[in-house]
Design an enzyme around this catalytic site. Sequence first.
Site, PDB file in Angstrom:
ATOM      1  N   TRP A   4      57.873 -15.162  86.184  1.00 31.93           N
ATOM      2  CA  TRP A   4      58.032 -15.306  87.825  1.00 31.93           C
ATOM      3  C   TRP A   4      57.571 -16.821  88.120  1.00 31.93           C
ATOM      4  CZ3 TRP A   4      63.262 -16.409  86.988  1.00 31.93           C
ATOM      5  CH2 TRP A   4      63.885 -15.437  85.439  1.00 31.93           C
ATOM      6  N   ASP A  45      57.999 -13.347  96.799  1.00 37.26           N
ATOM      7  CA  ASP A  45      59.630 -13.310  95.384  1.00 37.26           C
ATOM      8  C   ASP A  45      59.198 -11.593  94.840  1.00 37.26           C
ATOM      9  OD1 ASP A  45      60.865 -12.880  93.921  1.00 37.26           O
ATOM     10  OD2 ASP A  45      60.410 -14.652  92.662  1.00 37.26           O
ATOM     11  N   LYS A  86      68.490  -6.682  91.153  1.00 37.05           N
ATOM     12  CA  LYS A  86      68.091  -5.217  90.794  1.00 37.05           C
ATOM     13  C   LYS A  86      68.864  -4.271  92.080  1.00 37.05           C
ATOM     14  CE  LYS A  86      65.641  -9.047  89.567  1.00 37.05           C
ATOM     15  NZ  LYS A  86      66.573  -8.802  87.505  1.00 37.05           N
TER      16      LYS A  86
HETATM   17  C1  LIG Z   1      60.880 -11.969  89.805  1.00 40.56           C
HETATM   18  C2  LIG Z   1      61.951 -12.650  90.119  1.00 40.56           C
HETATM   19  N1  LIG Z   1      62.148 -13.768  90.514  1.00 40.56           N
HETATM   20  C3  LIG Z   1      63.132 -14.558  90.280  1.00 40.56           C
HETATM   21  C4  LIG Z   1      64.316 -14.529  89.243  1.00 40.56           C
HETATM   22  C5  LIG Z   1      65.667 -15.070  89.101  1.00 40.56           C
HETATM   23  O1  LIG Z   1      66.488 -15.500  89.684  1.00 40.56           O
HETATM   24  P1  LIG Z   1      67.872 -15.383  89.640  1.00 40.56           P
HETATM   25  O2  LIG Z   1      68.346 -15.190  88.425  1.00 40.56           O
HETATM   26  O3  LIG Z   1      69.422 -14.377  91.180  1.00 40.56           O
HETATM   27  O4  LIG Z   1      67.857 -16.496  90.408  1.00 40.56           O
HETATM   28  C6  LIG Z   1      63.674 -13.066  88.923  1.00 40.56           C
HETATM   29  C7  LIG Z   1      65.588 -12.556  87.718  1.00 40.56           C
HETATM   30  O5  LIG Z   1      65.346 -11.241  87.193  1.00 40.56           O
HETATM   31  C8  LIG Z   1      63.078 -12.144  88.831  1.00 40.56           C
HETATM   32  O6  LIG Z   1      63.067 -11.042  88.271  1.00 40.56           O
END
Ligand SMILES: Cc1ncc(COP(=O)(O)O)c(C=O)c1O
Length: 361
Positions: A103, A173, A197
Amino acid sequence: MADRKFNFCAGPSALPTEVLLQAQAELLDWRGKGLSIMEMSHRSDDFVSVAVEAERDFRELMSVPDNYKVLFVQGGAATQFASVPLNLLKLGAEADYIDTGIWSKKAIAEAGRYLKVNVAASAKDNGYSRIPARSEWRLSESAGYVHYTPNETIGGVEFLDIPDVGDKPLVADMSSTILSRPVDISRFGVIYAGAQKNIGPAGLTLVIVREDLLGYASDSLPTMLNYKVASENDSMVNTPPTFSWYLAGLVFKWLKGKGGVQAMEAINCRKADKLYSYIDDSEFYANPIDLSCRSWMNVPFTLKDDSLDQKFLQEAEEAGLLNLQGHRSVGGMRASLYNALPEEAVDALVGFMQDFAGRNA
Ligand SMILES: Cc1ncc(COP(=O)(O)O)c(C=O)c1O
């Protein structure tokens, strides 16, 4: 009552049964108004009261200081990978990013389209199993902000402390760790999190931004991504995801009823401890992450013989333990232990793992 199984999905993930029951009860006729929450104008007094109360409860749960705005936006956390650099561009043409896994790498790639990214530290050299010590970070003088990923949902690596980056705004994030325990929000410039989540259903993204950081946006920033515009319009520049916002509000009430994030911290710590302790004691399962940074929310683990993976998953599902497969990019297993997953689910998982190991060792 429906036969609800234990859902270890990493996201969208389990929601509290009590919340779903309340939403079900209110679905056709929200509080005697003769229509559902999804069918009313986002500008109606009724919906605005739901929206305001959700924000108030969230602020209370997370002790958000008054000089921070809480924005309810769309596009998921992935949209924030672009929104963050674009909203903070005038702080500097460079930004520091910490690479701790998949991520953070995605955040780095997207930010690199708008400014110069300095990867100030990377866990690549240790196979993403340990967060580089703060003393090893090479922050750059000219960076406008420092970005990191407190919890890597796929790798299962989590910062157990907030890193000290001096006066630079710290951007996090928090998609997969928000609301899992108390956090000192005043240490951050911007926090963002996809909802699916610990917050509620997909479709909603929360942004917490320190007020003095509004106003550093790139001139070409799309209006819909602009934090200042969102803040001035109470997150209703256009039609917000009303049902997700309402449901998040119900989750916040449920959390408050459970004793808030302090109570969640104790439960989440216990849940993670139980699973890691069992994995560490067993010769059949393994978790590769350094003890100093094991995630409380996402526990990846492998079986000593990966040819048993499919059998494990199938039998787990038959035992009512759902969605234990690891992310497609890494394989193995992953158990996500978000707030709505009860402690009994972890007990049931450990019991199943013991039994499976006994039969297949
Ligand atoms: C730490 C993290 N950042 C970003 C995301 C991406 O999230 P989204 O699908 O809401 O764009 C996720 C998705 O699981 C994540 O776990």
